[in-house]
Design a protein around this motif. Structure first.
Motif, PDB file in Angstrom:
ATOM      1  N   VAL A  20      -4.813   4.921  -6.402  1.00 41.66           N
ATOM      2  CA  VAL A  20      -4.254   3.663  -5.901  1.00 41.66           C
ATOM      3  C   VAL A  20      -5.322   2.699  -5.422  1.00 41.66           C
ATOM      4  CG1 VAL A  20      -2.049   4.692  -5.270  1.00 41.66           C
ATOM      5  CG2 VAL A  20      -3.915   4.680  -3.612  1.00 41.66           C
ATOM      6  N   ASP A  21      -6.531   3.200  -5.132  1.00 44.47           N
ATOM      7  CA  ASP A  21      -7.583   2.332  -4.599  1.00 44.47           C
ATOM      8  C   ASP A  21      -8.479   1.766  -5.697  1.00 44.47           C
ATOM      9  OD1 ASP A  21      -6.744   2.779  -1.964  1.00 44.47           O
ATOM     10  OD2 ASP A  21      -7.858   4.662  -1.871  1.00 44.47           O
ATOM     11  N   GLU A  34       1.260   4.123  -3.001  1.00 49.10           N
ATOM     12  CA  GLU A  34       0.985   5.522  -2.677  1.00 49.10           C
ATOM     13  C   GLU A  34       2.198   6.407  -2.982  1.00 49.10           C
ATOM     14  OE1 GLU A  34      -0.265   5.570   1.364  1.00 49.10           O
ATOM     15  OE2 GLU A  34      -2.253   4.720   0.932  1.00 49.10           O
ATOM     16  N   THR A  35       3.398   5.873  -2.736  1.00 45.95           N
ATOM     17  CA  THR A  35       4.612   6.629  -3.055  1.00 45.95           C
ATOM     18  C   THR A  35       4.735   6.844  -4.560  1.00 45.95           C
ATOM     19  OG1 THR A  35       5.725   5.710  -1.095  1.00 45.95           O
ATOM     20  CG2 THR A  35       7.125   6.694  -2.802  1.00 45.95           C
ATOM     21  N   ASP A  69       2.225   9.529  -5.533  1.00 53.44           N
ATOM     22  CA  ASP A  69       2.621  10.873  -5.105  1.00 53.44           C
ATOM     23  C   ASP A  69       3.808  11.395  -5.907  1.00 53.44           C
ATOM     24  OD1 ASP A  69       0.630  10.807  -3.234  1.00 53.44           O
ATOM     25  OD2 ASP A  69       1.930  10.271  -1.558  1.00 53.44           O
ATOM     26  N   GLU A  97       0.833  -1.209   0.000  1.00 54.68           N
ATOM     27  CA  GLU A  97       0.000   0.000   0.000  1.00 54.68           C
ATOM     28  C   GLU A  97       0.864   1.253   0.000  1.00 54.68           C
ATOM     29  OE1 GLU A  97      -0.286  -2.569   1.974  1.00 54.68           O
ATOM     30  OE2 GLU A  97      -2.240  -3.444   1.431  1.00 54.68           O
ATOM     31  N   ASP A  98       1.892   1.279   0.857  1.00 58.48           N
ATOM     32  CA  ASP A  98       2.765   2.445   0.932  1.00 58.48           C
ATOM     33  C   ASP A  98       3.540   2.634  -0.372  1.00 58.48           C
ATOM     34  OD1 ASP A  98       4.245   4.603   2.333  1.00 58.48           O
ATOM     35  OD2 ASP A  98       5.931   3.214   2.135  1.00 58.48           O
TER      36      ASP A  98
END
Length: 736
Positions: free
Chosen positions: A485-486, A78-79, A82, A74-75
């Motif tokens: 991302v979701d 997200e990275t 971003d 997940e991280d």
């Protein structure tokens, strides 16, 4: 036990895996596989070692504070959203480059998803291993037949006379000619009274098996083939056979060949004129014959001209598109046959690179130009890079320069199972699962198979709590399309399915013409998105069930019910289905290629003295990504400079040599090899694992040297943008 198609080289052999306690413990050949019939090589036998390599990444890595550290999926996503999103927001999608490595040709994910990422970015900064390998073949095929993927392969099971030029299939297992047990097929050729000729500057394992071995100077293949063409015209040996009404440009080729008499070419190639004439006569006289050229013919200064002339010879002797000659495979996921018609043809240079003005070829720029596009400031400068299964620091020329350039990127994302010489620069690394936990279907390599077939391998082991590579790439596409991302990765596949079926329904010549898209979609196999896409492609393909209209046709369900594969028969003549030139005929003398012939003619007068460097393959290796396996990194698989004993004695070499090229110098242990041609030396490709910050322990303990560091990347085949990797002039001296 589980069945699996080997994803480690182009032979695509069937494997039987032994599974114990949730892991692969062994692999052997699948004797019931319809294509490979039990054949296996050392790479396939090492499948368990590759699958369980402790250096394979299992969790994503994200760079924070200058260090790559493990994080959650997940991280990591997200990275990516971003940081990659920030680059796109500031500089635009065209500021992001994409590099695709060789393994993409061996995976479902690599076949289906990278084009969606490129399209989402709207970037023209696309690079791949193709311009380090086979791009000249694409260009030659595109101009001759109107399609750059209209591959011609030798009909190995039926030919009477085979010419192999610039290839060593007993070691490579074949390339651009997918053939499990290539060596066995060559032995069968000999046993049925056929003949084998090998053209290579080294006496390779394949050359040892040949009836005749010609050893020209490296880089002179195109001139030698032109001399064969000259002889065919000069001695009235041209016989088009069934092609007589399908070819344009015969007289143009005759005129071009006039200056390439064997007697004029012989001093340049260092092959006797009579040997060249004999080769032409034997090809013309054989009941059937096929000329097959590979990487030694592609990665040279006249790679596209040489690749073109391979098929010119096949055409002039009537051996194109006939049993025993050079034929066109028919993949089960190719479009279903349509009525013959003229096409739009093929062209390059639709846009050009920003720094050096390299023409686009097949929507790509030369891999050798990647560093300058990162380094050079100005509008359009590369600010970010996505690499998928690639290691260009080792595989492209002047890796030191690219190594430095990658540090200047604003963001770099790598989808790769290893922390290697390239991915160590990444800000995020997303590792795909081991091959046992991925499905397999040969989307690309079925276009090159010497016998038509269809085989599918579902995952042999469960994924666990990690995404497969298809989901990884689909999520990146969703980020770039603005979904976030979701988003559900299945959206990517469903959109492709809807778009494809809408086009098929609207095509009057499609097997599903006029049928409602919703009805067709509802008939697809339930399962992951990639399986639904594969089911769709099989159903509308040349052997498909046309979504029920042909009840005996191919579907994914039928393929799954045949775990050893389905044999679709020998290659069949199908030139009319392949041709997409504007004239609807073979263009034997396409203008972009003939315009480059004067450069080759001038080269006949420019022979340089000194040593020439060529590459080589080993049966236990496939580029840089298999050097981390103890079973494959050892024995005779060594990074040595092969040289003829007399050359070594003349130079005073004993153990180690200094090799200097246009891009740098290196030290390499020498290996005396009487089979090398005098004046030619050989170093293998893919080594040089001596950079810090990588995570491949076995490879770094036996690093070898990077042969591509001898190459500054300035010499390219101008028609294809392919780096000249063979025939490089080098200086050699003893090491102090």
């Amino acid at each position: 036990m589980a069945l699996r198609i080997c994803p480690l080289c182009e032979a695509t052999c069937g494997l039987t895996l032994t599974i114990e306690d949730g892991r692969v413990t062994g692999a052997r050949g699948d004797r019931d596989d319809v294509f490979s019939k039990g054949f296996i090589c050392p790479k396939g036998a090492s499948f368990a070692e590759l699958d369980n390599d402790p250096d394979r990444l299992t969790r994503p890595l994200v760079r924070r504070g200058g260090e790559l550290t493990e994080t959650s999926w997940e991280d990591a996503f997200e990275t990516v959203a971003d940081r990659l999103g920030a680059v796109v927001a500031e500089y635009g999608g065209p500021s992001v480059g994409v590099y695709l490595g060789n393994p993409n040709a061996h995976t479902v994910a690599g076949a289906l998803y990278p084009p969606l990422i490129v399209r989402a970015l709207g970037t023209r900064q696309v690079y791949s291993a193709s311009t380090l390998d086979q791009m000249p073949k694409h260009v030659a095929l595109g101009h001759m037949f109107g399609s750059p993927v209209a591959f011609t392969v030798p009909d190995l099971d039926r030919t009477d006379y085979l010419v192999i030029i610039g290839a060593n299939p007993l070691v490579s297992n074949g390339s651009l000619a997918t053939a499990a047990d290539f060596g066995g097929k060559l032995r069968a050729l000999r046993n049925r009274g056929g003949r084998l000729v090998v053209i290579d500057p080294a006496r390779t394992r394949t050359a040892e098996m040949a009836d005749r071995h010609l050893a020209p100077r490296p880089g002179t293949d195109a001139a030698l083939l032109f001399a064969v063409v000259h002889t065919l015209f000069d001695e009235d040996l041209v016989a088009l056979g069934a092609l007589v009404d399908s070819v344009n440009g015969i007289d143009d080729v005759r005129a071009l060949a006039a200056d390439f008499a064997p007697e004029a070419v012989a001093p340049y190639c260092d092959v006797p004129a009579e040997d060249i004439r004999l080769l032409a006569r034997e090809i013309a006289a054989a009941p059937s014959a096929a000329v097959y050229g590979r990487i030694g013919t592609s990665t040279v200064e006249f790679g596209t001209i040489g690749s073109w002339l391979v098929d010119v010879v096949n055409v002039l002797t009537g051996n194109l598109d006939r049993p025993g000659g050079a034929m066109f495979p028919l993949s089960p996921v190719a479009p279903a046959p349509r009525p013959p018609k003229a096409g739009r043809g093929f062209r390059t240079g639709r846009w050009h690179s920003r720094v050096s003005g390299h023409p686009e070829v097949l929507s790509e720029f030369p891999a050798a130009a990647l560093a300058e596009e990162i380094e050079t400031p100005g509008d359009g400068q590369l600010k970010a890079l996505i690499t998928i299964a690639g290691n260009p620091v080792l595989s492209a020329p002047d890796g030191d320069r690219l190594d430095r350039a990658l540090d200047g990127l604003g963001f770099m994302l790598s989808i790769d199972p290893y922390l290697n010489e390239t991915t160590r620069h990444a800000d995020v690394i997303l590792p795909p699962p081991p091959p046992s936990r991925s499905a397999h279907f040969d989307f690309a390599l079925n276009n090159l198979a010497v016998r038509n077939n269809a085989r599918y391998s579902p995952p042999a082991l469960p994924l666990g709590d990690r995404p497969d590579e298809c989901e990884i790439l689909a999520r990146i596409a969703l980020v770039l399309y603005g979904v976030g991302v979701d988003g559900d990765p299945a959206l990517v596949d469903e959109q492709v399915i809807a778009t494809t079926l809408a086009a098929q329904s609207g095509d009057p010549h499609s097997p599903v013409a006029g049928r409602p898209v919703e009805d067709l979609t509802a008939m697809l196999e339930d399962g992951p998105g990639y399986e639904r896409r594969l089911d769709m492609m099989l159903r509308i393909g040349p052997y498909g069930d046309a979504f029920g209209a042909k009840p005996d046709g191919l579907t994914l369900a039928r393929l799954k019910a045949a775990p050893h594969g389905i044999d679709l028969g020998p290659l069949r003549p199908r030139l009319a289905q392949v041709l997409r030139t504007p004239t609807g005929r073979i263009e034997l003398a396409p203008q972009p290629l003939t315009a480059d012939v004067p450069r080759l003619r001038a080269a006949l007068r420019e022979r340089a003295d000194g040593y020439l460097l060529v590459g080589r393959r080993h049966l236990r290796s496939n580029n840089s990504w298999m050097h981390n396996l103890p079973a494959l990194n050892g024995g005779s698989n060594r990074c040595t400079l092969r040289i003829h004993p007399d050359d070594a004695a003349e130079l005073g070499l004993t153990d180690v040599a200094v090799v200097k090229g246009p891009g740098g110098e290196l030290l390499a242990p020498i290996e005396l090899e009487p089979g090398m041609r005098r004046g030619v030396v050989s170093l293998p490709h893919g080594w040089g694992h001596d950079r810090g910050g990588t995570g491949q322990e076995v490879a770094s303990n036996r690093p070898g040297v990077n042969v591509n560091q001898l190459n500054d990347g300035n010499r390219l085949d101008p028609l294809s943008g392919t780096a000249v990797l063979n025939g490089i002039p080098v200086d050699i001296a003893p090491a102090d």
